[in-house]
Motif scaffolding. Structure first.
Motif, short mmCIF file in Angstrom:
data_model
loop_
_atom_site.label_atom_id
_atom_site.label_comp_id
_atom_site.label_asym_id
_atom_site.label_seq_id
_atom_site.Cartn_x
_atom_site.Cartn_y
_atom_site.Cartn_z
N LEU A 179 0.85 -1.19 0.00
CA LEU A 179 0.00 0.00 0.00
C LEU A 179 0.88 1.23 0.00
O LEU A 179 1.83 1.33 0.78
CB LEU A 179 -0.90 -0.02 1.24
CG LEU A 179 -2.04 0.97 1.34
CD1 LEU A 179 -2.97 0.86 0.14
CD2 LEU A 179 -2.82 0.71 2.62
N PHE A 180 0.53 2.17 -0.88
CA PHE A 180 1.27 3.42 -0.94
C PHE A 180 0.31 4.55 -0.58
O PHE A 180 -0.82 4.58 -1.05
CB PHE A 180 1.85 3.62 -2.35
CG PHE A 180 2.88 2.58 -2.70
CD1 PHE A 180 2.49 1.39 -3.29
CD2 PHE A 180 4.21 2.78 -2.40
CE1 PHE A 180 3.43 0.41 -3.60
CE2 PHE A 180 5.16 1.81 -2.71
CZ PHE A 180 4.76 0.64 -3.30
N VAL A 238 -5.46 5.96 5.63
CA VAL A 238 -5.55 4.72 4.87
C VAL A 238 -6.00 3.62 5.81
O VAL A 238 -5.64 3.61 6.99
CB VAL A 238 -4.19 4.38 4.22
CG1 VAL A 238 -3.13 4.12 5.27
CG2 VAL A 238 -4.31 3.21 3.27
N THR A 239 -6.81 2.69 5.29
CA THR A 239 -7.34 1.60 6.12
C THR A 239 -6.82 0.27 5.63
O THR A 239 -6.90 -0.05 4.45
CB THR A 239 -8.89 1.60 6.09
OG1 THR A 239 -9.35 2.83 6.66
CG2 THR A 239 -9.43 0.44 6.92
N LEU A 240 -6.28 -0.51 6.58
CA LEU A 240 -5.77 -1.85 6.32
C LEU A 240 -6.82 -2.86 6.78
O LEU A 240 -7.35 -2.76 7.88
CB LEU A 240 -4.46 -2.09 7.06
CG LEU A 240 -3.18 -1.48 6.51
CD1 LEU A 240 -3.28 0.03 6.37
CD2 LEU A 240 -2.00 -1.85 7.40
N SER A 241 -7.06 -3.85 5.93
CA SER A 241 -8.10 -4.82 6.21
C SER A 241 -7.52 -6.06 6.90
O SER A 241 -6.41 -6.50 6.57
CB SER A 241 -8.79 -5.22 4.91
OG SER A 241 -9.63 -6.33 5.10
N ARG A 289 2.52 -4.11 3.75
CA ARG A 289 3.66 -3.19 3.78
C ARG A 289 3.17 -1.83 3.30
O ARG A 289 2.77 -1.67 2.15
CB ARG A 289 4.80 -3.69 2.90
CG ARG A 289 6.10 -2.91 3.10
CD ARG A 289 7.29 -3.63 2.49
NE ARG A 289 7.54 -4.93 3.08
CZ ARG A 289 8.17 -5.14 4.22
NH1 ARG A 289 8.62 -4.12 4.92
NH2 ARG A 289 8.37 -6.37 4.65
N LEU A 290 3.17 -0.87 4.20
CA LEU A 290 2.71 0.49 3.92
C LEU A 290 3.89 1.41 3.69
O LEU A 290 4.83 1.44 4.50
CB LEU A 290 1.86 1.02 5.08
CG LEU A 290 1.42 2.48 5.00
CD1 LEU A 290 0.49 2.71 3.82
CD2 LEU A 290 0.75 2.91 6.31
N THR A 291 3.83 2.14 2.58
CA THR A 291 4.89 3.11 2.27
C THR A 291 4.26 4.48 2.03
O THR A 291 3.31 4.59 1.25
CB THR A 291 5.67 2.70 1.01
OG1 THR A 291 6.20 1.39 1.21
CG2 THR A 291 6.80 3.68 0.73
N VAL A 292 4.78 5.48 2.70
CA VAL A 292 4.31 6.85 2.49
C VAL A 292 5.19 7.50 1.44
O VAL A 292 6.42 7.49 1.55
CB VAL A 292 4.35 7.64 3.80
CG1 VAL A 292 4.02 9.11 3.55
CG2 VAL A 292 3.38 7.05 4.80
N VAL A 293 4.54 8.04 0.39
CA VAL A 293 5.31 8.64 -0.71
C VAL A 293 5.05 10.14 -0.80
O VAL A 293 4.09 10.65 -0.23
CB VAL A 293 4.96 7.97 -2.05
CG1 VAL A 293 5.37 6.50 -2.02
CG2 VAL A 293 3.48 8.09 -2.36
#
Lengths: 111, 112
Positions: free
Chosen positions: A11-12, A19-22, A107-111
């Motif tokens: 997820l970016f 942002v919501t993770l399921s 894996r969450l990445t902030v761009v």
């Protein structure tokens, strides 16, 4: 087969966005957990829930929110208030005293 | 100091070698878990121990409650055993929950 499903796998997110993770489980486990993993550190507890409509803060809850409206589901929202959201997020569930089941992670990445 | 310490942090081995990973903890516990994390990130639970010894295939886990120490052994190691092995404990102060305290993991690489 019973298990935990986390989505998405990657997820970016742009800075300033929520942002919501399921996380969904079909194990009939009462307890569910969200953990965060950073390089070189052990998993740290964000939130946990032992029963529907109830949840508790873990060690690093600031900037995160959760809900537990159904036994099967425990979504995690990473809000814009989380200063360093880039990390690997793991969901888990347990049947007390009978061990843990983990999801495959997001894996969450902030761009 | 972390409440759960693992050693070594990194471990390399040749296929067939006997592997030992150690875990020491400083809190009173009701259970100890050994977990395996593969490169994709997903975690599999290997063992949950509260006393003694457990064996599953080539894996053996032992715990000494008095010494606050646990070991994970892998016999006849194989390249597919390459992973991060994580020790986690359920402390007595977790009350009526299954909250765990995690070590930082041991990265194992087994070469053919």
């Amino acid at each position: 087969d019973g298990g935990i499903t986390q989505s998405p796998k990657y997820l970016f997110r742009k800075e300033g966005q929520n942002v919501t993770l399921s996380c969904e489980q079909n194990l009939n486990h009462d307890a569910m957990y969200w953990y965060r993993q950073d390089p070189g550190q052990g998993l740290r507890l964000i939130y946990y829930s032992q029963i529907v409509n109830d949840f508790q803060k873990g060690d690093i809850a600031e900037g995160y929110s959760v809900s537990r409206e159904k036994k099967e589901s425990f979504p995690l929202t990473v809000t814009s208030a989380q200063k360093n959201p880039t990390a690997f997020y793991l969901c888990a569930s347990s049947l007390q005293g009978w061990g843990y089941t983990f999801g495959s992670g997001t894996r969450l990445t902030v761009v | 100091k972390n409440e759960v310490e693992q050693s070594p942090q990194n471990l390399t081995a040749q296929e067939g070698e006997f592997i030992t990973i150690n875990c020491s903890y400083s809190v009173g516990i009701s259970a100890l878990h050994w977990l395996q994390q593969h490169p994709g990130g997903g975690i599999v639970s290997l063992f949950m121990l509260s006393s003694g010894k457990k064996k599953h295939g080539r894996l053996i886990a032992t715990i000494n409650i008095q010494e606050k120490h646990s070991s994970l052994h892998i016999t006849a190691s194989h390249p597919r055993d390459s992973a991060v092995y994580i020790c986690a404990v359920r402390s007595l102060t977790s009350y009526n929950t299954d909250k765990l305290i995690f070590g930082t993991g041991t990265r194992l690489q087994v070469f053919p």
